[in-house]
Design a protein around this motif. Sequence first.
Motif, PDB file in Angstrom:
ATOM      1  N   THR A  94      18.093  53.134 -22.807  1.00  9.58           N
ATOM      2  CA  THR A  94      18.236  54.577 -22.652  1.00  9.58           C
ATOM      3  C   THR A  94      16.851  55.180 -22.467  1.00  9.58           C
ATOM      4  O   THR A  94      15.853  54.460 -22.472  1.00  9.58           O
ATOM      5  CB  THR A  94      18.901  55.196 -23.898  1.00  9.58           C
ATOM      6  N   ALA A 100      20.253  57.811 -26.848  1.00  2.00           N
ATOM      7  CA  ALA A 100      21.136  56.780 -27.381  1.00  2.00           C
ATOM      8  C   ALA A 100      22.175  57.388 -28.325  1.00  2.00           C
ATOM      9  O   ALA A 100      23.372  57.063 -28.266  1.00  2.00           O
ATOM     10  CB  ALA A 100      20.325  55.710 -28.108  1.00  2.00           C
ATOM     11  N   ALA A 237      19.819  52.177 -33.126  1.00  4.69           N
ATOM     12  CA  ALA A 237      19.011  52.686 -32.019  1.00  4.69           C
ATOM     13  C   ALA A 237      17.559  52.835 -32.452  1.00  4.69           C
ATOM     14  O   ALA A 237      17.269  53.081 -33.625  1.00  4.69           O
ATOM     15  CB  ALA A 237      19.554  54.037 -31.545  1.00  4.69           C
ATOM     16  N   THR A 239      13.366  53.802 -30.477  1.00  2.00           N
ATOM     17  CA  THR A 239      12.702  54.331 -29.295  1.00  2.00           C
ATOM     18  C   THR A 239      11.417  53.558 -29.018  1.00  2.00           C
ATOM     19  O   THR A 239      10.742  53.109 -29.944  1.00  2.00           O
ATOM     20  CB  THR A 239      12.422  55.839 -29.471  1.00  2.00           C
ATOM     21  N   LEU A 252      19.766  51.268 -27.418  1.00  2.00           N
ATOM     22  CA  LEU A 252      20.980  51.355 -28.224  1.00  2.00           C
ATOM     23  C   LEU A 252      21.575  49.962 -28.305  1.00  2.00           C
ATOM     24  O   LEU A 252      21.846  49.341 -27.280  1.00  2.00           O
ATOM     25  CB  LEU A 252      21.999  52.308 -27.600  1.00  2.00           C
TER      26      LEU A 252
END
Length: 425
Positions: A94, A100, A237, A239, A252
């Motif tokens: 994502t 996500a 999830a 980042t 995700l």
Amino acid sequence: MTVGGLDVEAVRKDFPILAREVHGVPLVYLDSANSAQKPQVVIDAEADLYANHYANVARAVHTLGSEVTNAYEGARDKVAAFLNAPSRDEVIFTRNITEALNLLAYSFSNASTFPGAEGLALGPGDEIVVTEMEHHSNIVPWQQLAQRTGATFRWIPVDTDGPNAGRLQDAMIDEVITERTKIVAFAYVSNALGTVNPVKRIVERARSVGAVTILDAAQAAPHLPLDVQDLGVDFLAFTGHKVYGPTGVGVLWGRYDLLAALPPFLGGGEMIETVSMEGSTFAAPPHRFEAGTPMIAQAVALGTAIDWLTELGLDRVREYEHEITGYALERLQAVPGLTVIGPADNVDRGATISFTIDGVHPHDVAQLLDEYGIAVRAGHHCARPVCVRYGIPATTRASFGVYTTTDEIDQLVVGLSKVAEMFAR
């Protein structure tokens, strides 16, 4: 400084930005919870893809197309290994963790109309549970889902006093998560308080009532080993830019049976099985949830960041940052008028410390520290309910990475002491 076999001075040499100066003094970067700095290998990986291998993924049979597709899918394999996922097909790329979580919330909202997903649909009488310490990205999508479906939005409160300050009220976990609960979404580590939450305790309670669990691991992924099979969650999830990777890419992960049941988030190229003017059918996960041209170079560079972090060893990273955080908690006691907002001890705590100084607005603290070359963050850190719970407008937050040193902590304490003295006159 070396702790547990981790040589921080050697690590720091991987980060070109740490050699620069700010306002004529060496940079002290204590804002890694906001966004971590990038090692040279990650910078090089993204540049190399654009310079030597760029094409679109999964759309061409020429050499460049094959190279970039292999690199992109190779990054998916690296993420799967990083999470100890049972299958690479459970990993979805994502733009970030916010996307996500919104992906999941949107898919759940459409579950009632998607064949095979009816059991995941929400409606009046159902409940969605979060915690009071969540980032806005793990609050707002679930509030919106509740509004769209008629479900009830609930939360597990945070203690603010006594030995449990900054931690979830344990008794409320069983009280808030009930037979009506369909979704429990919560952070592994609080970005505002540094609290490491009892993941297995919450998962066990959610599972006992048949609820789906969604774990926000944004603040855990750079600091702790992640094993989705051991944690027992249904979705997780994180980042890229917080794990020393690039911006513009997140992950995700979800149990394949749940991903295969959920409807897609976006419609377009590559997420389809067949398309006709009469209707469309959709690809299997993960491609069902990756419509359009993805964040190719960023995903590949994220794979490089994961390689770099894995080579350091997350167990060693955790041990080193535990020492740094304990050192900081002890040293900050010397600053006049400083109050830690969150757990005051170093038990079940991440490498993030938020605080206030009597009589000084957190924004003034951060601005003055910047004059000494020290980068921290001030505000509610996209976790305003925490500040409301504590009855304060904001905090100053110092957050550490694998490159943070005790000397930098000392410089922070000196800077904060000067700020406190300045406002005490």
